[in-house]
Scaffold this active site. Structure first.
Site, PDB file in Angstrom:
ATOM      1  CG  HIS A  36      -6.712   0.406   2.429  1.00 39.30           C
ATOM      2  ND1 HIS A  36      -5.862   1.482   2.288  1.00 39.30           N
ATOM      3  CD2 HIS A  36      -6.969   0.319   3.758  1.00 39.30           C
ATOM      4  CE1 HIS A  36      -5.613   2.002   3.473  1.00 39.30           C
ATOM      5  NE2 HIS A  36      -6.266   1.324   4.385  1.00 39.30           N
ATOM      6  CE  LYS A  86       3.409   1.261  -8.446  1.00 39.92           C
ATOM      7  NZ  LYS A  86       2.680   2.146  -7.569  1.00 39.92           N
ATOM      8  NE  ARG A  87      -0.163  -5.337  -2.745  1.00 45.50           N
ATOM      9  CZ  ARG A  87      -1.321  -5.561  -3.371  1.00 45.50           C
ATOM     10  NH1 ARG A  87      -1.584  -6.766  -3.863  1.00 45.50           N
ATOM     11  NH2 ARG A  87      -2.207  -4.599  -3.493  1.00 45.50           N
ATOM     12  CE  LYS A  95      -0.220  -2.699  -6.068  1.00 45.55           C
ATOM     13  NZ  LYS A  95      -0.590  -1.331  -5.696  1.00 45.55           N
ATOM     14  CB  THR A 153       1.630   5.817  -0.004  1.00 42.45           C
ATOM     15  OG1 THR A 153       2.056   4.448   0.091  1.00 42.45           O
ATOM     16  CG2 THR A 153       0.283   5.975   0.678  1.00 42.45           C
ATOM     17  CE  LYS A 200       5.811   5.757   1.058  1.00 40.71           C
ATOM     18  NZ  LYS A 200       5.420   4.366   0.905  1.00 40.71           N
TER      19      LYS A 200
END
Length: 800
Positions: A332, A531-532, A537, A639, A643
């Site tokens: 991942h 998101k985390r 990110k 993901t 969504k």
């Protein structure tokens, strides 16, 4: 009305009367949830038992994962049974409402995309009648409950079972013992049903809870050593107390490794026990079992299976041969920090005997590489056990185990989770392995379940899609939405879509107000990054560009700005100082803008605390813009992007992870893509100079200087200085601006402004969102799980 609804309501009323002496109208939300859940559990029990038996009588797959972010079960289960509206109508007749169950807490069994993917996969497998079950840990307090105090993240325990856990079935009779270096614990399974949609098939998620072998030490208690009497109990319960305990110390690392060994050992003991009870031949275990390792957390399952088979009398060669045909590994991440390595002493303390078995596996690898004529240099890069070296002080570092290498060598298959990610694995991170065993590598692009992430979270949009399509077949075939592309220029349909977005923004505003006391302006554009919290990110890049928008609006350079709410949500790991600094920065910029009457009508920044599945359900339905801005080549897949796409948000993102495939499906016309590609970053890696960009670009200089010139206040923590230095100076463990924020800053800012201009033509912008909905079919977890079933696990549907 569905035949199941009335009996379930009757059982609910009986449960309330027996347990609470109340009617539905008198019951609290917690009592109503408990009674309804128990009624549904009773209704599905025969099918669940039959499904479990069917799994055990055929080749089956098991998904081993450290987290399963399942969210609230009640609404999803009612939806899968097809009785949501019927039950709500019957409750309304009794003076109650399903809506009251919004007060119920999410199950705190995961945190990020890894755990949510695992939950989606179980959902899809159940719907497709595939014999897949999950194994993990039943965390008492999850990761943590996030609050915001003076702009800083504050962590408190997430006591998600305070109202009970009616969706879990405790199976104490199937408990096993797991032995660590300092003693053993009892692993007690709790089973959660995973309901398929439109089928009687029910999968099982088995979660292990750590309990002491003895409740407490009565002798110590009798001697009035009260703390000492429960010390062993507390140590045992620590194993399953929280998800991802802080591992910044040796004690934290030991606890993390104990967790991993705990659930992998318990799961394998459980599988072998059941297999033998059914008369199975352990030499043929691989013929009926496929075990998927979800990242490196469960990789200790490989040597543990070898150990357990050895205890049955099998020699190492035969036992490892079985293991190599049982396990497959999903990677991942390419982040070094997430490619776990454990030292030999730590492993021996947590899981006695594992290191010795891994050494044997490593020796077999070395022999196999030598037999293939692999060079010493290449073989040296592939070792599973890295021997400790002596430093200048004459100290020898301990031996270290590389868990990802163990998984790749010992498994049948290894897969990435987006096409770009898989190519990076093959050409970079695992290129030595791919050169020798190319047949092991596959791509399995992630997916999401449309049942939860469209039908459940956005009923208004779901109703429109069903109406236009003429059926709800998209619930089990998301590609059917492609047929609705013909409405992309239909103004009536687009206006209905725009109205639904407005309703969902109103719903999110109401949710934020009631849950957190936060005010959202529902008539603004919702631009979301959910998101985390992590540097790659690039929430930091997002807030820096928002700060520049603030400056440009304030000075009059940027006019006619469409009012926009920039919404952030996500948790930082408790020990991740820099990610917590970004949370503080987001809130500091939010306060700066809110206090400026010249800019606040146009921009609002909101950080929504305690991001979880229930919050995500509200946000993805309301969002207009989906921020997917990780540095190209760093995000495995994502993901959240899927969504948001399925609910009609346009992607503002880099060509990273699954964004590449999203653009391919919906077309560049429907998205806003910016930034350096993987190839550009690779070319600039040796010469990149963020200081030169800082000195030459006044916009960059202005926003970075605001971190340290008194414009923004970090409460005297030094957090903002550290953020400033991370870009221009780097640190002992990374180069300056390691995620290329300044390289992408200008292009990202331009894309943000372009979106804002395009929003002035609402129909044209709505068309982009509509195209995203119509083209999201590839990103169903149903498609992904079919590929796993056919290509990796070799399993077929069962009949109930």
């Amino acid at each position: 009305m569905n035949d199941r609804a009335k009996p379930i309501l009757a059982a609910l009323e009986a449960n309330l009367l027996r347990d609470c002496h109340k009617t539905p109208a008198e019951a609290t939300a917690a009592e109503l949830h408990d009674a309804l859940s128990k009624a549904v559990m009773e209704s599905i029990a025969p099918d669940w038992r039959s499904s479990r038996a069917a799994h055990e009588q055929t080749r089956r797959a098991c998904y081993l994962s450290a987290e399963f972010l399942v969210g609230r079960a009640v609404y999803n289960n009612l939806l899968c049974l097809g009785i949501t509206e019927d039950v709500d109508a019957l409750l309304t007749e009794k003076g109650a409402s399903l809506a009251s169950l919004e007060e119920v807490e999410d199950a705190a069994l995961g945190n990020g995309g890894l755990g949510r993917l695992a939950a989606c996969f179980l959902d899809s497998a159940a719907t497709l009648d595939l014999p897949l079950d999950g194994y993990g840990i039943r965390y008492r307090y999850g990761l943590f409950k996030q609050g915001i105090e003076s702009g800083f993240q504050a962590e408190t325990p997430d006591d998600w079972t305070a109202w009970g856990d009616p969706w879990s079935l405790r199976r104490a009779d199937q408990a096993v013992t797991v032995t660590f270096g300092d003693g053993g614990v009892r692993a007690v399974p709790y089973d959660l049903p995973v309901l398929g949609c439109g089928t009687r098939h029910v999968g099982t998620l088995r979660l292990w809870q750590a309990e002491p072998l003895e409740p407490f030490d009565f002798t110590r208690f009798n001697d009035q050593d009260y703390d000492g009497s429960v010390r062993a109990k507390n140590r045992a319960e620590d194993i399953s107390r929280v998800l991802y305990p802080n591992d910044s110390t040796a004690e934290g690392k030991l606890l993390r490794l104990k967790q991993e060994y705990f659930f992998t050992s318990a799961s394998l003991q459980d599988l072998l026990r059941g297999y033998k009870a059914r008369g199975g031949d352990i030499f043929r275990f691989a013929e009926t079992h496929a075990l998927q390792l979800n990242d490196t957390h469960p990789v200790l399952a490989i040597p543990e299976l070898v150990r357990l088979l050895g205890a049955e009398g099998m020699d190492f060669t035969a036992a490892f041969g079985v293991a190599r045909n049982v396990f497959s590994y999903t990677n991942h991440t390419i982040m070094a920090e997430a490619l776990e390595t454990w030292t030999a002493p730590l492993m021996e303390a947590a899981a006695p005997g594992m290191f010795a078995i891994i050494e044997k596996i490593d020796a077999q690898l070395a022999a196999e590489l030598a037999a293939r004529g692999v060079s010493a240099a290449t073989a040296g890069r592939m070792v599973i056990v890295e021997r400790g070296r002596e430093n200048e002080a004459g100290e020898t570092a301990p031996d270290k185990v590389h868990m990802a290498r163990l998984a790749v060598y010992a498994g049948r298959y290894v897969n990435g989770v987006a096409r770009l990610h898989t190519e990076i694995l093959k050409n970079d991170l695992l290129k030595d392995w791919y050169a020798i065993w190319p047949e092991r590598f596959q791509n399995k692009t992630n997916g999401i379940t449309q049942r939860r992430w469209l039908a459940l979270c956005n009923p208004q949009l779901a109703a429109l899609l069903t109406e236009l399509l003429g059926s709800d077949r998209w619930l089990t075939d998301l590609s059917a939405l492609k047929e609705l592309e013909r409405y992309a220029d239909d103004e009536t349909v687009l206006n209905r879509f725009i109205a639904i977005k407005g309703e969902r923004r109103q719903a999110l505003a109401a949710f934020a107000k009631s849950k957190y006391g936060l005010r959202l302006e529902a008539d603004t554009v919702f631009d979301v990054q959910i998101k985390r919290m992590h540097e790659y990110k690039r929430q930091f890049l997002n807030i820096l560009t928002i700060l520049e928008l603030y400056f440009e609006i304030k000075e009059g350079k940027l006019r006619n700005f469409t009012p926009t709410t920039f919404l952030f949500a996500g948790k930082s790991a408790p020990g991740y100082f820099r990610a917590k600094a970004v949370i503080k920065l987001i809130n500091a910029v939010a306060n700066l803008i809110a206090a400026d009457s010249a800019v606040s009508p146009y921009i609002k920044v909101v950080f929504l605390p305690n991001y979880n599945v229930s919050a995500a359900e509200q946000i993805v339905a309301a969002a207009d813009v989906s921020e997917q801005i990780s540095t190209a080549g760093t995000e495995a897949s994502g993901t959240g992007n899927m969504k948001l796409m399925a609910n009609g948000a346009v992607t503002l993102g880099t060509l990273d992870g699954a964004n590449v495939e999203i653009v391919e499906e919906a077309g560049e016309r429907a998205e806003y893509i910016f930034g350096a590609h993987v190839e550009e970053i690779r070319d600039k890696a040796g010469s990149y100079d963020p200081t030169a960009l800082y000195e030459s670009d006044g916009r960059i200089r202005r926003v970075l200087d605001a971190l340290v010139d008194g414009t923004l206040d970090d409460g005297g923590t030094g957090m903002f200085h550290d953020l400033f230095d991370s870009i221009l100076k780097g640190a002992s463990w990374h180069r300056p601006d390691q995620y290329y924020l300044l390289l992408d800053f200008g292009r990202y800012l331009d894309a943000k402004i372009q979106i804002n201009r395009d929003l002035q033509d609402r129909l044209a912008f709505a068309k982009k969102g509509w195209l995203n909905i119509c083209c999201c079919g590839r990103f169903s977890s149903d498609r992904a799980i079919r590929e796993y079933a056919e290509d990796i696990w070799k399993i077929a549907p069962v009949r109930i």
